[in-house]
Design an enzyme around this catalytic site. Structure first.
Site, PDB file in Angstrom:
ATOM      1  CB  ALA A   1      -8.111   8.120   4.335  1.00 48.49           C
ATOM      2  N   GLY A   2     -10.683   8.489   6.279  1.00 51.26           N
ATOM      3  CA  GLY A   2     -11.741   9.420   6.632  1.00 51.26           C
ATOM      4  C   GLY A   2     -13.066   8.801   7.015  1.00 51.26           C
TER       5      GLY A   2
ATOM      6  CG  ASN B   1      -6.156   1.853  11.736  1.00 46.17           C
ATOM      7  OD1 ASN B   1      -4.973   1.735  11.527  1.00 46.17           O
ATOM      8  ND2 ASN B   1      -6.660   1.575  12.919  1.00 46.17           N
ATOM      9  CB  THR B   2      -9.034   6.288  13.050  1.00 45.66           C
ATOM     10  OG1 THR B   2      -7.719   6.457  12.514  1.00 45.66           O
ATOM     11  CG2 THR B   2      -9.157   7.101  14.323  1.00 45.66           C
TER      12      THR B   2
ATOM     13  N   GLY C   1      -8.063   9.781   9.505  1.00 46.08           N
ATOM     14  CA  GLY C   1      -8.393   9.921  10.915  1.00 46.08           C
ATOM     15  C   GLY C   1      -9.433  10.967  11.239  1.00 46.08           C
TER      16      GLY C   1
ATOM     17  CE  LYS D   1      -3.285   2.796   2.431  1.00 47.72           C
ATOM     18  NZ  LYS D   1      -3.744   3.244   3.766  1.00 47.72           N
TER      19      LYS D   1
END
Length: 261
Positions: A185-186, A207-208, A158, A97
């Site tokens: 992301a986001g 992830n977050t 994040g 990645k």
């Protein structure tokens, strides 16, 4: 409903990051609860010599998921290329990645360095998953140098803001109908993930939203269900939006009475 990436077939369309979890045990439980097939690992968190790194690696191996090393934190093409080479030796995989960060405030990809690094890594035999913007011109350049997957951001890493530009993402999906597209992301809520899948995206990486939630294990289950629901919705050809109301009950046969004077 399987997903094929670089010739490998997967059942899950949820990809998970492995950072910021409260404990290794909760990380492992969350991965298993999500039933995901691919997890990303930052090379900076792993070491071939340190005992802690070996323990983390064994924990990930026990989940029996496909490892996608990540060049997170790299800010130049040279740094990303070197990190990818380290990852190939460490994890025995040519998947990478590719992240090349261009701005410290919003962690937006440096698209110029990204294309440069992708071209070199593909020449070296890597299968590159580029973290990019929702710009179709950048997407064309990445596909032109040999990428077979694009990973446009939903919003800054994040941030949990979800899809900040649905129109651009929808345009990207229409412009690259045969390219696997993964929103990366986001994403903050399961509804964000479902929205991405309803636009026709092939998968979501996050992830977050799970790692920093109050209950990562339950949240991973919620995201798995949301992605499945969003995909099924997309495949079911949803109705189009209307500006005016339309009765759902047939009006034929409705009784009526004439008023007498």
């Amino acid at each position: 409903m399987s997903l094929t990436l670089y010739g490998t077939e997967f059942q899950s369309r949820l990809l998970l990051g492995t950072a910021q979890y409260p404990s290794p045990k909760i990380l492992q439980e969350s991965i298993l609860a999500s039933a995901c097939d691919i997890i990303t690992v930052s090379v900076r968190r792993e070491s071939s010599r340190e005992k802690a790194g070996q323990h983390f690696w064994r924990l990930l191996q026990e989940t029996q998921t496909h490892i996608l090393p990540n060049t997170a934190g790299c800010r130049t093409a040279k740094e990303a290329i070197t990190t990818a080479q380290m990852a190939r030796e460490l994890f025995s995989t040519d998947w990478i990645k590719l992240e090349v960060i261009g701005n410290d405030d919003n962690l937006q990809p440096n698209i110029f360095a990204l294309v440069e690094a992708a071209q070199e890594l593909i020449a070296q035999g890597f299968k590159v998953f580029p973290y990019t913007t929702d710009d179709i011109i950048v997407g064309e350049r990445l596909l032109g140098v040999g990428c077979e997957v694009l990973m446009p951001w939903g919003s800054p890493i994040g941030s949990g803001r979800g899809l900040q530009n649905p129109f651009a993402l929808e345009t990207m999906r229409a412009y690259f109908p045969d390219t696997p597209l993964i929103v990366d992301a986001g994403i903050g809520l399961p509804s964000h993930a479902a929205a991405a899948m309803q636009l026709g995206f092939d998968a979501v990486l996050l992830n977050t939203a799970i790692a920093k939630s109050g209950n990562p294990v339950n949240m991973s289950k919620a995201f798995a269900l949301a992605i499945e629901a969003g995909r099924m919705s997309f495949l079911s050809d949803p109705i189009e939006q209307r500006d005016m109301a339309a009765p759902s009950t047939p009006v034929a046969g409705t009784p009526f009475w004439l008023e007498t004077p």
